[in-house]
Motif scaffolding. Structure first.
Motif, mmCIF file in Angstrom:
data_model
loop_
_atom_site.group_PDB
_atom_site.id
_atom_site.type_symbol
_atom_site.label_atom_id
_atom_site.label_comp_id
_atom_site.label_asym_id
_atom_site.label_seq_id
_atom_site.Cartn_x
_atom_site.Cartn_y
_atom_site.Cartn_z
ATOM 1 N N GLN A 59 0.814 -1.261 0.092
ATOM 2 C CA GLN A 59 -0.092 0.074 -0.086
ATOM 3 C C GLN A 59 0.929 1.165 0.141
ATOM 4 O O GLN A 59 0.239 2.354 0.057
ATOM 5 C CB GLN A 59 -0.941 -0.008 1.178
ATOM 6 N N LYS A 98 -6.917 5.613 3.408
ATOM 7 C CA LYS A 98 -6.709 4.405 4.167
ATOM 8 C C LYS A 98 -6.480 4.375 5.698
ATOM 9 O O LYS A 98 -6.408 5.586 6.197
ATOM 10 C CB LYS A 98 -5.332 3.966 3.604
ATOM 11 N N VAL A 126 -5.778 -1.403 10.523
ATOM 12 C CA VAL A 126 -6.506 -2.181 11.803
ATOM 13 C C VAL A 126 -5.557 -3.345 12.057
ATOM 14 O O VAL A 126 -5.111 -4.064 11.415
ATOM 15 C CB VAL A 126 -7.936 -2.594 11.222
ATOM 16 N N HIS A 138 -5.453 -6.896 14.186
ATOM 17 C CA HIS A 138 -6.213 -8.050 14.768
ATOM 18 C C HIS A 138 -5.349 -9.159 15.354
ATOM 19 O O HIS A 138 -4.388 -9.421 15.091
ATOM 20 C CB HIS A 138 -6.789 -8.883 13.444
ATOM 21 N N HIS A 143 -9.505 -11.816 4.582
ATOM 22 C CA HIS A 143 -8.709 -10.851 5.353
ATOM 23 C C HIS A 143 -8.537 -9.270 4.785
ATOM 24 O O HIS A 143 -7.720 -8.812 5.532
ATOM 25 C CB HIS A 143 -7.564 -11.441 6.147
ATOM 26 N N GLY A 144 -8.945 -9.074 3.603
ATOM 27 C CA GLY A 144 -8.764 -8.148 3.228
ATOM 28 C C GLY A 144 -7.178 -7.561 2.828
ATOM 29 O O GLY A 144 -6.290 -8.605 2.474
ATOM 30 N N GLY A 145 -6.680 -6.398 3.046
ATOM 31 C CA GLY A 145 -5.284 -6.101 2.647
ATOM 32 C C GLY A 145 -4.398 -6.302 3.452
ATOM 33 O O GLY A 145 -3.857 -5.305 4.232
ATOM 34 N N ASP A 205 -4.178 -5.161 8.656
ATOM 35 C CA ASP A 205 -4.724 -5.069 7.311
ATOM 36 C C ASP A 205 -4.842 -3.421 7.030
ATOM 37 O O ASP A 205 -5.114 -2.533 8.017
ATOM 38 C CB ASP A 205 -5.827 -5.680 6.746
ATOM 39 N N VAL A 206 -4.960 -2.992 5.856
ATOM 40 C CA VAL A 206 -5.230 -1.737 5.487
ATOM 41 C C VAL A 206 -6.183 -1.633 4.650
ATOM 42 O O VAL A 206 -6.809 -2.510 3.754
ATOM 43 C CB VAL A 206 -4.070 -1.080 4.600
ATOM 44 N N ARG A 207 -7.439 -0.708 5.258
ATOM 45 C CA ARG A 207 -8.576 -0.659 4.504
ATOM 46 C C ARG A 207 -8.815 0.706 4.131
ATOM 47 O O ARG A 207 -8.227 1.846 4.383
ATOM 48 C CB ARG A 207 -9.647 -1.067 5.737
ATOM 49 N N SER A 208 -9.728 0.872 3.028
ATOM 50 C CA SER A 208 -10.292 1.977 2.674
ATOM 51 C C SER A 208 -11.211 2.675 3.407
ATOM 52 O O SER A 208 -11.839 1.945 4.225
ATOM 53 C CB SER A 208 -10.874 1.850 1.228
ATOM 54 N N SER A 267 -14.550 4.628 4.334
ATOM 55 C CA SER A 267 -15.712 4.715 3.664
ATOM 56 C C SER A 267 -16.353 6.130 4.091
ATOM 57 O O SER A 267 -15.929 7.028 5.159
ATOM 58 C CB SER A 267 -16.815 3.752 4.111
#
Length: 332
Positions: free
Chosen positions: A67, A168, A171, A173, A279-281, A327-330, A332
């Protein structure tokens, strides 16, 4: 090429020379062969990979941070005096990956006091404790590597601070097989430390080693504390030959109530179910060497999260017997 995988030295060198940003793990002799670049590393020869658990001194494990680019990362080395700044040094939006050498003073400092550092639990910090092959426990020292400087270190920690774009977010876990056994005794300690001789069991003084022996406690099952709903393990390392001192892989703390973990059923199946799924990014993941050993994971798969099998995991504070990923999320 996959972004989370085992590589030869030649393959890792090509990625480093191409400017890739990576967190690496492997045997010290292999890490010393790599060119300078945008990477950090720690020593360990155990991994969870595509083919399952792997023990290898010939390959490196690479987690490419997809990313971000080189301009988005800062690699820093921390000493015993400066490790307290690690969270404060982190980016306002992003995350930090830290690697600390096992059995070092800085490992002990972070384990004992990390949760009290300025900014801790506000900025995402993940990472792991570097180790050695189990056959080399008394012969080799765990090391970390600052790839930007080509420095191999036994007494310092290395961290990569990663800045993310405004759209971005990172998060963390924590996947933990273990929960407190509600029927187990409550154990408390008077002092912080990686070892203990005495404790209170249900409020009554006890010699911990004698209590464990009398109760026939399975030392593969950790002590578990409930931190406001989060189940945090403290795993047993062993009991001194004198039969009075018990050693742990993470410190116990005063004022915390511990109970032994409830037994698990099929270790591999339950760990696999916990780790499987979308698990996404995922940018980074690590599992515990104790899960690798007790679950007999060599050659066996557990879900789709891969990475080094470590001497301890970091998700803000030091953890044991867990699987940690970021993970890295967008946004929203």
């Amino acid at each position: 090429m996959k972004t989370h995988t085992l590589l030869t030295v030649q393959e890792a060198t090509a990625l480093i020379n191409a400017g890739k940003v990576m967190a690496l793990a492997g045997d010290e002799a292999l890490l010393r062969q790599l060119p300078k670049g945008n990477w950090i590393a720690g020593t360990i020869p155990y991994f969870i990979a595509d083919e399952g658990g792997v023990e290898s001194r010939e390959r490196l494990y690479a987690s490419e941070l997809t990313q971000v680019g080189a301009a988005d990362v800062e690699i820093k080395t921390y000493t015993l005096d400066t490790i307290k700044n690690i969270a404060a040094d982190g980016p306002d939006n992003g995350y930090t990956i830290v690697i600390l050498p096992a059995r070092s003073a800085i490992h002990t400092e972070y384990a004992n006091h990390g949760r009290d550092y300025e900014g801790m639990f506000i900025k995402p910090i993940v990472g792991w404790i570097a180790g050695v092959h189990l056959d080399d426990l008394n012969r080799a020292a765990p090391k970390v590597v600052d790839g930007s400087a080509g420095a191999v270190l036994a007494a310092e920690a290395v961290a990569m601070h990663v800045t993310l774009s405004a759209d971005k977010m990172a998060v963390i876990h924590i996947l933990n097989l273990f929960r407190q056994d509600p029927d187990a005794d409550v154990i408390t300690f008077a002092e912080t430390g990686f070892s203990a001789s005495t404790c209170l069991v249900n409020g009554k003084p006890a010699v911990l080693a004698e209590y464990l022996a009398a109760k026939r406690i399975d030392l593969k099952l950790p002590l578990v504390a409930d931190y406001n709903g989060a189940q945090i393990n403290t795993s047993f390392q062993g009991v001194d030959p004198d039969g009075r001192t018990v050693h742990f892989y993470a410190p116990v703390f005063p004022g915390i109530e511990y109970r032994q973990a409830a037994p698990v059923g099929d270790y591999v199946a339950e760990l696999g179910a916990l780790a499987d799924g979308a698990h996404g990014g995922v940018q980074f993941s690590c599992n515990c060497i104790l899960n690798y050993l007790y679950g007999e994971l060599q050659g066996r798969k557990t879900g789709d999260l891969y990475g080094p099998a470590t001497f301890g995991e970091v998700a803000y504070q030091l953890l044991n017997q867990t699987l940690v990923y970021l993970d890295v999320r967008s946004v929203s």
